[in-house]
Scaffold this active site. Structure first.
Site, PDB file in Angstrom:
ATOM      1  N   GLY A 290       0.888  -1.259  -0.066  1.00 35.48           N
ATOM      2  CA  GLY A 290      -0.335  -0.181   0.300  1.00 35.48           C
ATOM      3  C   GLY A 290       1.142   1.308   0.328  1.00 35.48           C
ATOM      4  O   GLY A 290       2.058   1.119  -0.697  1.00 35.48           O
ATOM      5  N   SER A 291       0.543   2.469   0.631  1.00 31.70           N
ATOM      6  CA  SER A 291       0.849   3.289   0.393  1.00 31.70           C
ATOM      7  C   SER A 291       2.481   3.616   1.426  1.00 31.70           C
ATOM      8  O   SER A 291       3.217   4.535   1.196  1.00 31.70           O
ATOM      9  CB  SER A 291       0.028   4.470   1.227  1.00 31.70           C
ATOM     10  OG  SER A 291      -0.843   4.704   0.984  1.00 31.70           O
ATOM     11  N   THR A 292       2.748   2.404   1.936  1.00 31.84           N
ATOM     12  CA  THR A 292       4.385   2.970   2.240  1.00 31.84           C
ATOM     13  C   THR A 292       5.065   3.072   1.421  1.00 31.84           C
ATOM     14  O   THR A 292       6.042   2.962   1.622  1.00 31.84           O
ATOM     15  CB  THR A 292       4.804   1.827   3.650  1.00 31.84           C
ATOM     16  OG1 THR A 292       3.894   0.312   2.631  1.00 31.84           O
ATOM     17  CG2 THR A 292       3.438   1.490   4.440  1.00 31.84           C
ATOM     18  N   SER A 346      -1.467  11.801   1.651  1.00 27.89           N
ATOM     19  CA  SER A 346      -1.100  10.173   1.234  1.00 27.89           C
ATOM     20  C   SER A 346      -2.072   9.993  -0.530  1.00 27.89           C
ATOM     21  O   SER A 346      -3.247   8.516  -0.283  1.00 27.89           O
ATOM     22  CB  SER A 346      -1.880   8.037   1.648  1.00 27.89           C
ATOM     23  OG  SER A 346      -1.578   7.559   1.603  1.00 27.89           O
TER      24      SER A 346
END
Length: 575
Positions: A290-292, A346
């Site tokens: 994901g957004s990491t 994000s």
């Protein structure tokens, strides 16, 4: 009448000669076997009476980086029996069964079924005191041998890293398996004499001394391991999560300082062990991050030279259509965002537009350089590599999804390793589960100035208004990024309804980054599911405790003048 021998004297002499030759041959054979070629009879005699009993080797000690024991070997007694000899002592079977803690009827049936066997285990792994109490019964045919059993002082806290051995003291999981030859040692031999019934007559000598296994010092810091274990467990209870993982590494040396998973198990008592609890999820479970991974897509944009931190992207109205797919932002923004703002909010839309400009190939190349979807080199049994897709033709959908963390799969170890590259000014240092005495050189995979720029942006992600404040650490500046990823359906396409992973990865302190931490919490069911809400507090608590335990100087204390003013005005509390 004349005697026959007198008529034929040559016959008598012939018989005497033959008898003399036979006696001479026998005497010669006796001399040959007893004096000249004595090894022949001795070998056959030894084969019927001389036996070699193995001397177990002491398995090597496993410790943490500071010498705290994580796996030790303790002497135990194993009782065995000669089934034939036991048949003559049936009257003592009931008492023997009680001493062994077994049901007499079942025990008698087992002995009867093995009546013709000269060797059978009665029980293994007794303490020396328990074994001696059974031997004191003096039941014919019952004997003892000394073995070693593995004991794990930290229990469930280090179970997934250290692993365990089987009943024969061979490594079966974790580092016990990975370093089995190093730890096992070489068994010795003791020469003994036994009679034809297998009873010990004489202990002759030690034919070969046992060679103890070598000690193994892991990179794990047991203090940090306990800290991470406690905070992860508390988070799973608080948010009703299914499972979780946390990995902490030293960004300078690549050493894994802590690695914990939930659920876990007690390696000292595995009778009711569930197979799922044995899995080292941090090394084996793969997931879409994901957004990491947005900081790495952003790094690729800066490295391309086409983007600067002050450039802006219009993300209005918070969604974008690509063919049959719609990209949406969770946090809506009405105006343009600079690059740091895209990370703070994000924004999937903002990240996708940047990715379209620089191309999917450049994002793929940078992610590969920092270790996402690549072999970590740790050599841990069962470790997964994940998947970082590389397409011949990068379509918009593939480019966009890769840029904000979908379409690839990584492990928690790979994720924290990638963040350590950012923290270490773009230098990729190989990971290690054993203690490193000298920091390796590493490889510069990202320009240092770009890595430093990303460090500042990720610090804003936590400290700026609207950032992930739950990850803040009192007294320190830290950096990081949250992520929330939907779980893919097993055995089918698409995603599971209402099933998420809450993620957070970061590092600190910002004055000189030393520690990187990644937190993965699987399927939280209470209080939300976003990474900034679920995993960020775990990161903050673990990072705070780790920085203090490692005596790292705070870099975010208020000025001395402010502290003195607070005390003088009475707002600083009682002294």
């Amino acid at each position: 009448m004349r005697l026959e021998g007198a008529l034929y004297p040559w016959r008598f002499r012939l018989v005497l000669l033959l008898l003399a030759l036979m006696v001479g041959a026998i005497v010669w054979r006796i001399v040959d076997l007893q004096i000249i070629d004595r090894d022949f009879l001795q070998a056959h005699g030894d084969a019927r009476s001389v036996r070699h009993i193995p001397i177990p080797a002491h398995r090597g000690l496993v410790t943490d980086r500071n010498g705290e024991p994580l796996a030790v070997s303790t002497p135990v007694t194993t009782l065995w029996a000669n089934g034939r000899e036991l048949q003559a002592a049936k009257a003592q079977w009931s008492g023997l069964a009680v001493a062994l803690g077994q049901e007499p009827k079942t025990f008698a049936e087992r002995l009867q079924a093995n009546a013709e066997r000269e060797f059978m285990y009665l029980v293994r792994g007794l303490t020396p005191e328990q074994g001696q109490r059974v031997l004191d019964l003096k039941v014919p045919g019952v004997y003892a041998i000394e073995e070693f059993r593995r004991f794990y002082p930290a229990g469930e806290v280090t179970a997934h890293v250290v692993g365990f051995t089987d009943i024969d003291d061979r490594g079966r999981e974790g580092m016990e398996l990975a370093f089995d030859e190093w730890l096992a040692g070489v068994p010795g031999k003791r020469q003994v004499l036994k009679d034809r019934r297998g009873r010990l007559i004489k202990d002759v000598q030690v034919a070969q001394n046992a060679k103890a296994g070598k000690a193994l010092a892991l990179s794990i810091d047991l203090r940090l391991q306990y800290l991470a274990h406690r905070e992860l467990r508390n988070a799973l209870v608080e948010f009703g999560a299914k499972a979780g993982s946390l990995v902490m590494i030293d960004v300078k040396t690549g050493e894994v300082l802590a690695m914990v998973n939930q659920p876990t198990y007690n390696p000292n008592n595995r009778r009711s062990l569930q197979p799922a609890a044995m899995r080292n999820r941090a090394m084996i479970d793969v997931f879409e991050p994901g957004s990491t991974v947005k900081p790495f897509s952003m790094s690729a944009a800066l490295e391309s030279g086409r983007w600067k931190p002050t450039d802006t992207v219009d993300v209005y109205p918070g969604s974008m259509r690509i063919g049959k797919y719609t990209i949406r932002d969770v946090s809506r923004s009405n105006g343009p965002l600079d690059l740091a703002g895209i990370l703070i909010k994000s924004s999937n839309v903002g990240m996708s537009k940047i990715a379209f400009d620089i191309g999917g190939e450049s994002i793929y190349a940078l992610m590969q350089q920092v270790g996402l979807g690549q072999d970590t080199g740790l050599g841990f049994p069962g470790e997964r590599i994940g998947n970082l897709p590389n397409h011949r033709n990068w379509r918009q959908a593939e480019t966009a999804t890769l840029s904000y963390g979908y379409g690839l799969s990584v492990t928690a170890v790979q994720l924290v390793h990638a963040y350590s590259v950012l923290a270490n000014d773009g230098r990729n240092v190989p990971l290690s589960l054993t203690r490193v005495d000298q920091a390796p050189d590493g490889v510069q995979v990202m320009p240092a100035d770009i890595a430093e720029t990303m460090q500042g942006m990720l610090q804003q992600v936590i400290e700026a208004p609207g950032g992930a404040h739950r990850a803040m650490v009192p007294g320190y500046h830290v950096a990081g990024k949250s992520g929330t990823a939907r779980k893919a359906t097993v055995g089918a396409k698409g995603y599971t309804e209402n099933a998420y992973r809450a993620l957070f990865a970061g590092f600190g302190p910002m004055s000189d980054p030393r520690i990187a931490v990644a937190v993965v919490i699987d399927e939280p069911s209470k209080g939300g599911y976003y990474g900034g809400l679920i995993s960020a507090p775990v990161f903050g608590k673990v990072m705070a405790g780790a920085l203090r335990l490692m005596n790292i100087v705070p870099d975010n204390l208020p000025p001395v003048e402010s502290q003195e003013l607070a005390v003088n005005t009475g707002t600083g509390g009682r002294i």
